[in-house]
Design a protein around this motif. Sequence first.
Motif, short mmCIF file in Angstrom:
data_model
loop_
_atom_site.label_atom_id
_atom_site.label_comp_id
_atom_site.label_asym_id
_atom_site.label_seq_id
_atom_site.Cartn_x
_atom_site.Cartn_y
_atom_site.Cartn_z
N GLN A 4 0.85 -1.19 0.00
CA GLN A 4 0.00 0.00 0.00
C GLN A 4 0.89 1.24 0.00
O GLN A 4 1.76 1.37 0.86
CB GLN A 4 -0.88 -0.01 1.26
N HIS A 5 0.67 2.12 -0.95
CA HIS A 5 1.37 3.41 -0.98
C HIS A 5 0.53 4.37 -0.13
O HIS A 5 -0.61 4.68 -0.46
CB HIS A 5 1.48 3.91 -2.42
N ARG A 6 1.12 4.83 0.95
CA ARG A 6 0.40 5.64 1.93
C ARG A 6 0.28 7.10 1.48
O ARG A 6 1.21 7.66 0.91
CB ARG A 6 1.13 5.56 3.27
N THR A 15 5.35 6.62 1.95
CA THR A 15 6.07 5.35 1.98
C THR A 15 5.14 4.21 1.62
O THR A 15 3.93 4.38 1.52
CB THR A 15 6.68 5.09 3.38
N TRP A 16 5.74 3.05 1.43
CA TRP A 16 4.99 1.84 1.09
C TRP A 16 5.00 0.91 2.30
O TRP A 16 6.01 0.80 3.00
CB TRP A 16 5.61 1.13 -0.10
N GLY A 17 3.90 0.26 2.53
CA GLY A 17 3.78 -0.69 3.62
C GLY A 17 2.68 -1.67 3.29
O GLY A 17 2.41 -1.95 2.13
N ILE A 18 2.06 -2.15 4.31
CA ILE A 18 0.95 -3.08 4.15
C ILE A 18 -0.28 -2.49 4.81
O ILE A 18 -0.16 -1.69 5.75
CB ILE A 18 1.28 -4.47 4.71
N PRO A 19 -1.47 -2.83 4.34
CA PRO A 19 -2.68 -2.32 4.98
C PRO A 19 -2.70 -2.72 6.46
O PRO A 19 -2.27 -3.81 6.82
CB PRO A 19 -3.81 -3.01 4.22
N GLY A 20 -3.19 -1.82 7.29
CA GLY A 20 -3.27 -2.13 8.70
C GLY A 20 -3.79 -0.97 9.50
O GLY A 20 -4.07 0.10 8.98
#
Length: 119
Positions: A4-6, A15-20
Amino acid sequence: MLLQHRVSWSAHGGTWGIPGGAIDAGETPLTGAIRECHEEAGVPQLDGSDIRIIHTHVIDMEGWSYTTVVARTLAHLEEYINDIESVELRWVPLSEVTEYPLHPGFAAAWPKLRGVLEG
Protein backbone atom coordinates in the motif's frame (compact mmCIF):
# COMPACT_ATOMS: atom_id res chain seq x y z
CA MET A 1 3.18 -9.15 -1.56
CA LEU A 2 0.37 -6.61 -1.56
CA LEU A 3 1.86 -3.20 -0.80
CA GLN A 4 0.00 0.00 0.00
CA HIS A 5 1.37 3.41 -0.98
CA ARG A 6 0.40 5.64 1.93
CA VAL A 7 -1.07 9.11 1.41
CA SER A 8 1.23 12.03 2.16
CA TRP A 9 -0.74 13.28 5.18
CA SER A 10 -0.56 9.96 7.05
CA ALA A 11 2.17 8.90 9.47
CA HIS A 12 5.26 8.28 7.31
CA GLY A 13 3.24 9.40 4.31
CA GLY A 14 4.55 8.63 0.86
CA THR A 15 6.07 5.35 1.98
CA TRP A 16 4.99 1.84 1.09
CA GLY A 17 3.78 -0.69 3.62
CA ILE A 18 0.95 -3.08 4.15
CA PRO A 19 -2.68 -2.32 4.98
CA GLY A 20 -3.27 -2.13 8.70
CA GLY A 21 -4.41 -0.16 11.67
CA ALA A 22 -5.85 -0.35 15.15
CA ILE A 23 -8.13 -3.16 16.20
CA ASP A 24 -11.60 -2.34 17.45
CA ALA A 25 -12.77 -3.17 20.96
CA GLY A 26 -13.37 -6.91 21.23
CA GLU A 27 -11.50 -7.72 17.99
CA THR A 28 -8.66 -10.19 17.79
CA PRO A 29 -5.55 -9.22 15.82
CA LEU A 30 -6.66 -11.65 13.07
CA THR A 31 -10.17 -10.23 12.67
CA GLY A 32 -8.75 -6.70 12.88
CA ALA A 33 -6.20 -7.47 10.15
CA ILE A 34 -8.89 -8.87 7.85
CA ARG A 35 -11.14 -5.86 8.49
CA GLU A 36 -8.30 -3.38 7.90
CA CYS A 37 -7.36 -5.11 4.62
CA HIS A 38 -10.96 -4.75 3.52
CA GLU A 39 -11.19 -1.11 4.59
CA GLU A 40 -7.89 -0.01 3.06
CA ALA A 41 -7.41 -2.33 0.09
CA GLY A 42 -10.86 -3.62 -0.79
CA VAL A 43 -9.76 -7.14 0.08
CA PRO A 44 -12.95 -9.15 0.59
CA GLN A 45 -13.72 -9.90 4.22
CA LEU A 46 -12.70 -13.49 3.82
CA ASP A 47 -13.65 -16.14 6.28
CA GLY A 48 -11.10 -18.64 7.54
CA SER A 49 -11.72 -21.03 4.65
CA ASP A 50 -10.46 -18.48 2.10
CA ILE A 51 -7.08 -17.74 3.65
CA ARG A 52 -4.26 -19.68 5.24
CA ILE A 53 -2.55 -17.96 8.15
CA ILE A 54 1.18 -18.51 7.86
CA HIS A 55 2.56 -16.44 10.72
CA THR A 56 1.87 -13.65 13.16
CA HIS A 57 4.64 -11.22 14.06
CA VAL A 58 4.11 -9.28 17.31
CA ILE A 59 6.03 -6.19 18.38
CA ASP A 60 5.49 -5.28 22.04
CA MET A 61 5.59 -1.51 22.53
CA GLU A 62 5.16 -1.59 26.35
CA GLY A 63 1.50 -0.79 26.82
CA TRP A 64 0.34 -1.73 23.34
CA SER A 65 1.44 -4.11 20.63
CA TYR A 66 1.44 -4.30 16.85
CA THR A 67 0.60 -7.63 15.23
CA THR A 68 1.34 -8.36 11.59
CA VAL A 69 -0.72 -11.24 10.23
CA VAL A 70 0.92 -13.02 7.30
CA ALA A 71 -1.54 -14.99 5.18
CA ARG A 72 -1.93 -16.51 1.76
CA THR A 73 -5.18 -16.38 -0.12
CA LEU A 74 -6.55 -19.65 -1.42
CA ALA A 75 -8.45 -17.94 -4.23
CA HIS A 76 -7.73 -15.12 -6.70
CA LEU A 77 -7.76 -11.75 -4.97
CA GLU A 78 -8.73 -8.47 -6.63
CA GLU A 79 -7.65 -5.44 -4.61
CA TYR A 80 -8.88 -1.88 -5.08
CA ILE A 81 -8.45 1.38 -3.20
CA ASN A 82 -11.30 1.45 -0.73
CA ASP A 83 -10.52 4.52 1.41
CA ILE A 84 -8.56 7.76 1.51
CA GLU A 85 -5.46 6.25 3.18
CA SER A 86 -4.12 4.66 -0.01
CA VAL A 87 -2.60 6.37 -3.03
CA GLU A 88 -1.94 3.07 -4.78
CA LEU A 89 -2.00 -0.67 -4.17
CA ARG A 90 0.42 -2.93 -5.95
CA TRP A 91 1.31 -6.64 -6.00
CA VAL A 92 5.10 -6.70 -5.73
CA PRO A 93 7.43 -9.72 -6.09
CA LEU A 94 9.22 -10.44 -2.80
CA SER A 95 12.56 -9.78 -4.46
CA GLU A 96 11.50 -6.20 -5.32
CA VAL A 97 9.93 -5.05 -2.03
CA THR A 98 13.07 -3.27 -0.80
CA GLU A 99 13.24 -1.23 -4.02
CA TYR A 100 10.34 0.84 -2.65
CA PRO A 101 10.66 3.56 0.02
CA LEU A 102 9.21 1.51 2.88
CA HIS A 103 7.40 2.59 6.03
CA PRO A 104 10.08 2.34 8.77
CA GLY A 105 8.15 -0.20 10.85
CA PHE A 106 7.50 -2.41 7.86
CA ALA A 107 11.13 -2.04 6.70
CA ALA A 108 12.35 -3.20 10.11
CA ALA A 109 10.05 -6.24 10.06
CA TRP A 110 10.58 -7.08 6.39
CA PRO A 111 13.63 -9.42 6.69
CA LYS A 112 11.79 -11.68 9.14
CA LEU A 113 8.51 -11.50 7.20
CA ARG A 114 10.27 -12.29 3.92
CA GLY A 115 11.88 -15.33 5.56
CA VAL A 116 8.45 -16.53 6.66
CA LEU A 117 7.02 -16.07 3.16
CA GLU A 118 9.93 -17.85 1.49
CA GLY A 119 10.08 -20.64 4.11
